[in-house]
Enzyme design. Structure first.
Site, mmCIF file in Angstrom:
data_model
loop_
_atom_site.group_PDB
_atom_site.id
_atom_site.type_symbol
_atom_site.label_atom_id
_atom_site.label_comp_id
_atom_site.label_asym_id
_atom_site.label_seq_id
_atom_site.Cartn_x
_atom_site.Cartn_y
_atom_site.Cartn_z
ATOM 1 N N ARG A 52 0.674 -1.278 0.222
ATOM 2 C CA ARG A 52 0.079 0.135 0.285
ATOM 3 C C ARG A 52 1.085 1.627 0.503
ATOM 4 O O ARG A 52 0.408 2.597 -0.783
ATOM 5 C CB ARG A 52 -0.402 -0.098 1.279
ATOM 6 C CG ARG A 52 -1.703 -1.369 0.827
ATOM 7 C CD ARG A 52 -3.085 -1.516 2.631
ATOM 8 N NE ARG A 52 -2.248 -1.190 3.441
ATOM 9 C CZ ARG A 52 -3.222 -1.239 4.770
ATOM 10 N NH1 ARG A 52 -4.389 -1.073 4.939
ATOM 11 N NH2 ARG A 52 -2.238 -2.209 5.950
ATOM 12 N N ASN A 111 -6.488 -2.852 1.710
ATOM 13 C CA ASN A 111 -6.314 -4.008 2.267
ATOM 14 C C ASN A 111 -7.190 -4.982 2.085
ATOM 15 O O ASN A 111 -8.161 -4.149 2.812
ATOM 16 C CB ASN A 111 -5.642 -4.514 3.357
ATOM 17 C CG ASN A 111 -4.275 -4.649 3.028
ATOM 18 O OD1 ASN A 111 -3.897 -4.611 1.747
ATOM 19 N ND2 ASN A 111 -3.317 -4.134 3.554
#
Length: 784
Positions: free
Chosen positions: A18, A36
């Site tokens: 990320r 996520n």
């Protein structure tokens, strides 16, 4: 401006994915968010079609080093306007969870530098991590990978850590394991189950060093459970550790402070060095240099063996302990021999003081226990052999994609237990779970499997297991089948081995026939004999058992496996050539009793593992084993000493010619070994000649069957010398295939069971009762 969705799956959580997406999106001036999910990483953003395609390409190129992408797809979705790019954290309760889990990884170089930098605020902080390194699998409670779904939920970040977490220029930007001395985990030093001596890090580290110097044994909580440490050059301390662990001769691993100290004391090639330095940081088997004997009590560490298991620190606490002590340390799982690693804090305090003088714990929970992985690189052909697949490698398995999303559970074997779960299109092969002989190992198996089924909300429809009705994994399969209303499929042990190595080498759809050499200690055969020295042909998705070692009796339950002298007696039972030295290995009562059992035996085996044991006994190397494979390791070492002097040059083989349709004549091989013993040939020569005979046998079978592709599986192929000899002799003649990311031992059985079922493999039935006198019933099998 259109709106797009990119879905990425694989090992993409807990590896800095990320933050990478965030930085890339900012660089490209894209607006949207990344998060996520239980199905991987999802990115929603505004862009033109060409920008979206370019973004996907850049993501694939910029993926973090520890990530592994198995799917990355771009979708056009209904328009939505975003004004910035952010990282979102949401509670995702969706079903159909797909994301793979990251393994625990060793401390990265940047964190190590900070750990040892007196000016850094994390100087000597034993739990330093970042987005690149640290615990992942061992601390996961549920999906997706977010701090509140891990054991880190118990720790609230201080302002400094929170600022780092939010700082896009920090290495700890969005690091879920972020902590420091002010807000993170604390060490605790106990000198009995209820008394904490200290919670001050420096005091504890100083006490550890001093106590080790005084010859004491320390239990320390690591990433996957508790480890036991003592001075590796203190013979008395090691003997005390052996006595307390009930571990008579099985080798111990050694922790060195770092790569440089390993290089000084051991033969270390580039491949071995990279393994030690890798994120997995396994134990690597190495040959010590002569001067290493001055810093190691080798006879106590690995009695009778040439190689030692060496590791370097894989987490910051071990880094501090190793560097403070400055010399090699014994590092072994905290348990009684035969039981799994202790990881629960209450268990540690209740049981480990029977072994350790002090216990060092911490207040972060270990959710999933793991032993250290063990790897060897063969000396001559540099073949990598995984002996134990655990921390750093488990659990996700990317090398096989199932055909369907059907949930399938395969429960593995017995001695080297693991399970494999196929769920939502992904395959997970559990870490090594010990040998299911002990109740504690069975409990760990149950707990780990429950963890996985709960994590992925999985309900198996098919459960695949070993044929042996006495195996814990077999019985457990039927328990689970009743619970989930699932069907059970039985797979023969050695066919599962063969399926595993075929799949690892992508040979399932091979148009040409493949020969499978499957050699191990034991596995129930379809003719109700105990197999272990098997030759299969695989063609058109069908396995055919084309040959095996000639059967010989196996008696007294598992005593034949525990005592190589009994294996020798069984093989020679009907031979006129019984050496007098063999009888001397038994008392008169034992000898008469075992002969009576052999005479009335109703269970027979073709086990290559027992043949290795028998030869080791006949050469005077080992009559009784204190751990599995001990005799074979001594035999390998003896043969290796010959090869070190003479290379792979040998003047003959114990295996010459035999009937093309008959079993391999085990008794003839043993008789010829005895002839060499009687003629005064050296033990090293005879051990090497035996290995050479086994190598020649492989070529003889392949030539008779006109097969050019040969696979190898089974515990016998943990013998690096045998593997080297095979590759040296046949590399230019045949295509040879060994395991790649799995152990050749029984740990791969669960994966092979899955592959066999999922690929729709078939097998020709073996002929019933190869020996007319063989009459087997389940009562006999259950007592093995």
């Amino acid at each position: 401006m259109e709106t797009f969705h990119i879905h990425v799956n694989g090992i993409v959580q807990g590896v800095g994915f990320r933050p990478m997406i965030y930085h890339l999106a900012k660089k490209l001036n894209l607006k949207g968010y990344v998060k996520n999910d239980s199905n991987g990483v999802n990115i929603f953003f505004n862009a033109s079609a060409s920008e979206a395609i370019g973004f996907l390409k850049r993501i694939k190129l910029a993926a973090p080093a520890k990530s592994k992408i198995i799917a990355a797809e771009l979708f056009r979705v209904p328009d939505q306007i975003y004004f910035d790019f952010t990282i979102r954290v949401e509670d995702n309760k969706a079903s159909g969870k797909q994301v793979l889990l990251s393994p625990d990884t060793a401390t990265c170089p940047n964190c190590l530098a900070e750990l040892n930098d007196a000016k850094n605020r994390r100087y000597r902080y034993p739990f330093i991590t970042c987005t690149e390194c640290g615990p992942r699998y061992s601390i996961m409670n549920s999906l997706p990978y977010e701090r509140h779904n891990t054991a880190m939920q118990a720790f609230t970040m201080c302002k400094s850590c929170r600022d780092e977490y939010k700082d896009i220029n920090s290495r700890r930007f969005f690091s879920q394991t972020n902590s420091c001395t002010d807000c993170g985990m604390k060490l605790m030093l106990y000198n009995d189950a209820t008394t904490i001596i200290s919670t001050d890090t420096e005091t504890i580290l100083s006490r550890i060093k001093n106590n080790l110097q005084q010859g004491e044994i320390i239990a320390v909580k690591g990433i996957g459970g508790y480890l036991l440490f003592c001075d590796a050059n203190n013979a008395q301390a090691i003997r005390t550790l052996r006595a307390r662990k009930y571990r008579a001769t099985k080798p111990f691993a050694i922790l060195y402070p770092g790569i440089k100290s390993v290089q000084r004391s051991f033969e270390l090639n580039d491949q071995e060095k990279e393994l030690l330095k890798s994120p997995a940081a396994p134990i690597v088997l190495l040959v010590p240099k002569p001067w290493a004997l001055n810093e190691l009590a080798v006879k106590e560490i690995a009695p009778g063996l040439q190689q030692l298991g060496v590791m370097v620190p894989n987490n910051p606490l071990l880094e501090l302990i190793g560097n403070d002590f400055g010399k090699p340390l014994i590092a072994t799982s905290a348990n009684i021999s035969g039981s799994p690693i202790v990881y629960d804090d209450d268990d540690a305090l209740n049981y480990l003081f029977d072994i350790a003088d002090f216990v060092v714990s911490n207040n972060r929970e270990v959710i999933i226990p793991q032993d250290d992985s063990v790897v060897q690189v063969s000396k001559y052909t540099h073949q990598q052999l995984i002996f134990r697949r655990s921390r750093g490698y488990a659990p996700s398995f990317l090398d096989y994609r199932p055909k369907t999303n059907q949930c399938i559970l395969s429960t593995g074997a017995f001695l080297k237990s693991s399970f494999t779960l196929s769920v939502n299109g992904n395959v997970f092969v559990s870490q090594f779970l010990g040998s299911a002989e002990s109740f504690e190992s069975q409990q760990m198996y149950r707990q780990t499997l429950k963890y996985w089924l709960d994590m992925y909300e999985a309900k198996p429809k098919i459960i695949v297991t070993d044929m042996h009705p006495g195996y814990f994994s077999h019985k457990y399969a039927f328990e689970f089948a009743e619970k989930f209303d699932a069907k059970v499929k039985l797979i023969q042990h050695h066919e599962a081995h063969f399926a595993a190595v075929l799949a690892e080498n992508k040979l399932i759809k091979k148009e040409e026939p493949v020969l499978g050499i499957i050699w191990d200690g034991t596995g129930l055969g379809t003719d109700r004999n105990i197999w272990g020295g098997e030759f299969f042909k695989y063609e058109n998705n069908q396995m055919d058992r084309v040959n095996h070692f000639n059967y010989f009796p196996t008696i007294a339950g598992d005593k034949t496996a525990l005592e190589p002298r009994i294996a020798a007696l069984c093989i020679l039972a009907e031979s006129e050539h019984q050496p007098s030295g063999l009888k001397e290995k038994f008392t008169i009562a034992e000898f008469n009793n075992y002969h009576a059992l052999i005479k009335n035996a109703n269970l027979f085996t073709s086990s290559a593992g027992r043949i290795f044991d028998a030869v080791a006994s006949l050469l005077g190397l080992c009559d009784k084993q204190s751990y599995e494979g001990e005799a074979a390791m001594y035999l390998q070492r003896a043969a290796a000493l010959y090869v070190d002097e003479n290379a792979f040059n040998m003047d003959g083989s114990y295996i010459k010619e035999w009937e093309a349709d008959g079993p391999v004549p085990t008794a003839i091989m043993i008789r010829n070994i005895l002839a060499d013993v009687a003629s005064g040939k050296s033990t090293y020569y005879i051990a090497a000649k035996f290995h050479y005979s086994m190598v020649c046998l492989i070529g003889g079978i392949a030539e008779r069957l006109s097969i050019n592709h040969i696979c190898f599986s089974g515990g016998v192929f943990q013998n690096a010398l045998l593997v080297d000899w095979i590759k040296t002799k046949y590399a230019n003649k045949y295509q040879l295939y060994f395991h790649i990311n799995l152990s050749p031992g029984d740990e791969n059985i669960s994966f092979g069971q899955l592959v066999y079922h999922e690929s729709g493999m078939k097998s020709k039935p073996a002929s019933q009762n190869t020996l007319s006198r063989v009459k087997i019933n389940n009562e006999v099998i259950n007592n093995l």
